[in-house]
Enzyme design. Structure first.
Site, short mmCIF file in Angstrom:
data_model
loop_
_atom_site.label_atom_id
_atom_site.label_comp_id
_atom_site.label_asym_id
_atom_site.label_seq_id
_atom_site.Cartn_x
_atom_site.Cartn_y
_atom_site.Cartn_z
N ASP A 110 0.86 -1.18 0.00
CA ASP A 110 0.00 0.00 0.00
C ASP A 110 0.91 1.24 0.00
OD1 ASP A 110 -2.14 1.68 -0.01
OD2 ASP A 110 -3.21 0.69 1.61
N TYR A 111 0.29 2.38 -0.11
CA TYR A 111 0.98 3.67 -0.29
C TYR A 111 2.01 3.92 0.83
CZ TYR A 111 1.12 8.58 -1.78
OH TYR A 111 1.50 9.81 -2.26
#
Ligand code: BGC
Length: 767
Positions: free
Chosen positions: A294-295
């Protein structure tokens, strides 16, 4: 890579695949294309330097912040020097072509990039939020929604979508409940499968299919206290039984990529959790695709207390991460870690290979501009996609109350249309609709005008702000001014609304949340209607006019008071581009509501987590309690306000008693469980018939009920139909304390009805 080189590599692959001749045709094709890919990718990798391989593991944004800090800098030069494997955050066939040209014309090996985006519930044409779509229980429809999204996304250069989000959630304080399919693992798994099939189709290399990315692996929906990004902690039995199934279903459906979650699992953050990313995902579930973080979640391991950037990057690679989203931890530290023996060339090669394989399957080596056809503008936001959006929205709404059959409304007389969400374009799309155009949405005011016809008079008044709390509004309005605080005083607005109500036959109050009061980083400790709207509803109620509450919300809300006050409640979630038309279709009865809840509505936040498939305890709750020394509250019942599976129609349905074809089954046999369903009301309509099973005795405790099947049945008024389900041993299996998945002989109960509260039951024995 020129087309000629590709052709030569393929010819070489075919020449060497001798074993393929002896296999069946299908296997032959699969094996041949697998070996073609192997030859191609291996050959390419032989030409790559270590830096170029590490470059493939790097996913960058063009520079704008998405959901966290921006790390990507000097992106053009990085692409040219082979330091970028993919980009996300840009859309448009021309823009993506330009970016792709940098890689293909200027980097040494001309390896095309992959382009991803958060396409969550539609791309340009926005469908209801995923929680809403799930309430349709309509798999072909959900699959079609993903298919349309893929078609629009690929017409704009994209080859990869960060969806489906399949996190099971039992806590509506967590704003991201809006992005998932609710609380049930069985339904969640069916939806995960439908979404993956819709996005990926049967061939990833077609120019209208995209690679899906199931997220957020794993358990992100179980954040403690419903606070986003928070710790999760649960037993492995619970994980395997109730939280893992939708991720696994996506893997079984062939999802091309998996996103590791922000949260920890069993005290190890997902992104560095080898047990999760390798032992379970790859070894047990046989996942063959790529894992993206994820980011910036590699960088976030530093705050989790897992070490400095070099350490956490090495741990992430060793755990099984292939691609680093935005953080550049891989890009800046892996070489050093390799020199220090903390990661191996084998690990880097494995990650690089999986990313190149994804690009190969997407057809990007054949044609890097496969998804950059500027002539496909007609595929985007066209009349047919909008018609689908309108239809999907009518099927996703849930009718929660309809006293005295106040709905449907007549297409005559005067309607007072009140509320801060009645004509708010900005709030129709809901969370995560990054490519949606809110200006091109249909509001409820417009919808009532479109559908009502000339005999309906509509008097519109805002009535209240979504919230009067300026500090709260400022936080919610991080991206846009969706809580628009009026210049007029609350009293002035209420007076205007009351005057409108007094002149009307019926009041339609459109209340709820603003679009981003739910979604990422939108946890709430209080999920009531905002005080400004409660006050408005009270004032409307006092007029004595019938009040229809149209709710817009990204989560189950605590609306006990409103349920008493409103005569009817239609929960429309955030229904997307065509929201207003769909709401009007339902309010006027052109469409009949058929949705059923996929997440329980708690009585109040103190009841959370509240979910239907709970355990019995040793001191079970007695319906109608509280009873001393039983598992209950003194102040409220255990039952939620509205349970999983609940939803009304304008018509009514009756169920006969459950009939079983036998009193017992063996592990290889089956039983038919059936009911006669009758449409007993005054409209043709659809009912979602639900099958639940309870295992009465087990080596571990078993839930009071588990959904094991459902059918969406259309019946004309007065019509009856036998609905049957086949129960087999596979439906009775569960995970024991050793995580062995099997059924155990003994007694079972079968329930068939219109919600999880049904007590329409029969029993059988598994021998
Ligand atoms: C979210 C993901 C999303 C990613 C990229 C993250 O903050 O958790 O769901 O795909 O950002 O935008």
């Amino acid at each position: 890579m020129s087309k000629k080189t590709v052709a030569l590599l393929i010819a070489a692959a075919l020449a060497t695949s001798s074993f393929a001749q002896t296999k069946e045709k299908v296997t032959k094709t699969a094996v041949a294309s697998q070996s073609k890919m192997d030859v191609f990718v291996n050959n390419l990798m032989k030409q790559m330097t270590l830096d170029e391989k590490i470059g493939q593991l790097n996913l960058v944004t063009p520079g704008g912040a998405v959901t966290g800090a921006v790390v990507s800098r000097d992106v053009d030069n990085k692409i040219k020097s082979g330091q970028v494997g993919g980009m996300f955050g840009i859309t448009g066939a021309d823009k993506i072509r330009k970016a792709q040209e940098i890689a293909v014309n200027n980097s040494r090996l001309k390896i095309p990039m992959i382009f991803g985006l958060d396409v969550i519930h539609g791309h340009r044409t926005i469908f209801p939020i995923p929680l809403g779509l799930s309430c349709s229980w309509d798999m072909p429809m959900i699959q079609q929604s993903a298919q349309i999204a893929a078609k629009e996304a690929t017409a704009e250069g994209l080859s990869w979508v960060f969806s489906p989000m399949v996190d099971i959630c039992r806590d509506p304080r967590w704003g991201r409940i809006a992005e998932g399919s609710g609380e049930d693992p069985y339904l969640g798994s069916q939806i995960a499968t439908a979404m993956v099939k819709g996005y990926q189709g049967d061939d990833l290399s077609k120019n209208n299919t995209v690679m899906a990315c199931v997220k957020h692996y794993a358990l992100y929906g179980a954040a403690e206290a419903g606070r986003d990004y928070n710790t999760t902690d649960m037993s492995r039995v619970q994980m395997f039984q109730n939280y893992f199934p939708p991720y696994k279903a996506a893997v079984d459906a062939g999802v091309g990529s998996v996103m590791s979650a922000f949260n920890e699992v069993d005290a190890v953050p997902s992104t560095v959790n080898k047990w999760l990313l390798t032992d379970v995902l790859r070894d047990q579930w046989k996942f063959k695709g790529m894992v993206v973080t994820d980011y910036t979640s590699i960088n976030e391991m530093i705050d989790h207390g897992m070490g400095d950037l070099q350490q956490v990057s090495a741990k992430a690679l060793n755990a099984g991460v292939d691609m680093d989203m935005v953080g550049e931890g891989f890009l800046t530290t892996l070489k050093k870690s390799l020199n220090e023996g903390k990661v191996s060339v084998k690990q880097i090669d494995a990650a690089c290979k999986r990313i190149l394989e994804a690009k190969y399957k997407l057809g990007l080596f054949d044609d890097p501009y496969r998804y950059c056809d500027v002539n496909r503008a007609g595929d985007i936001f066209n009349a047919s996609n909008r018609a689908a959006a309108r239809d999907f929205a009518t099927r996703s709404a849930v009718l929660l109350k309809n006293a005295n059959n106040i709905l449907p409304l007549k297409k005559s007389g005067t309607i007072a249309l009140i509320g801060p969400l009645a004509d708010s374009h900005m709030n129709m799309l809901g969370t995560w609709s990054v490519s949606g155009d809110f200006e091109n949405t249909v509001t409820v005011l417009q919808g009532l005008q479109n559908v009502g016809g000339s005999n309906v008079k509509i008097i519109h008044a805002k009535g209240a702000n979504i919230s009067d709390d300026t500090a709260f509004a400022k936080k919610v309005n991080a991206f846009m001014n969706e809580i628009d605080i009026d210049k007029r005083s609350p009293d002035e607005m209420i007076n205007e609304a009351v005057n409108a109500a007094n002149k009307s036959d019926v009041v339609v109050a459109v209340l709820g949340e603003s679009a981003n009061m739910s979604g990422e980083s939108s946890s709430l400790s209080n999920i009531d209607l905002q005080p400004s709207q409660k006050k408005l509803l009270d004032a409307l109620k006092k007029t004595g006019k019938p009040v229809v509450l149209v709710l817009m919300n990204g989560r189950p809300m605590t609306i006990e008071e409103e349920t008493k006050k409103a005569d009817a409640i239609l929960d429309t979630w955030f229904s997307g581009t065509e929201a207003g038309n769909a709401v009007a279709d339902l309010l006027f009865g052109d469409k009949i509501p058929s949705g059923k809840l996929t997440a329980s509505f708690p009585v109040n936040v103190g009841q959370i987590p509240v979910y239907y498939n709970h355990k019995n305890t040793g001191r079970p709750y007695v319906k109608g309690g509280p009873t001393k020394f039983k598992s209950n509250y003194l102040d409220i019942p255990n039952e939620p306000l509205f349970e999983f599976g609940y939803g009304l129609s304008y018509t009514t349905f009756s169920y006969s008693a459950v009939k079983l074809s036998a009193g017992s089954i063996t592990k290889t046999g089956s039983i038919k469980a059936s009911v006669t369903l009758t449409n007993t009301g005054n409209y043709d309509g659809e009912e979602i018939v639900q099958l639940y099973i309870r295992d009465m005795v087990g080596s571990v405790t078993r839930p009071v009920k588990e959904l094991k099947g459902f059918q969406k049945v259309f019946l004309k008024k007065g019509e009856s139909k036998e609905i049957s389900f086949t129960i087999t041993n596979g439906m009775l299996a569960f995970y024991d304390s050793n995580l062995k998945y099997a059924s155990e002989p003994g007694d079972f109960k079968v329930f068939i009805g219109g919600s999880s509260a049904t007590m329409n039951e029969a029993g059988f024995e598994l021998k």
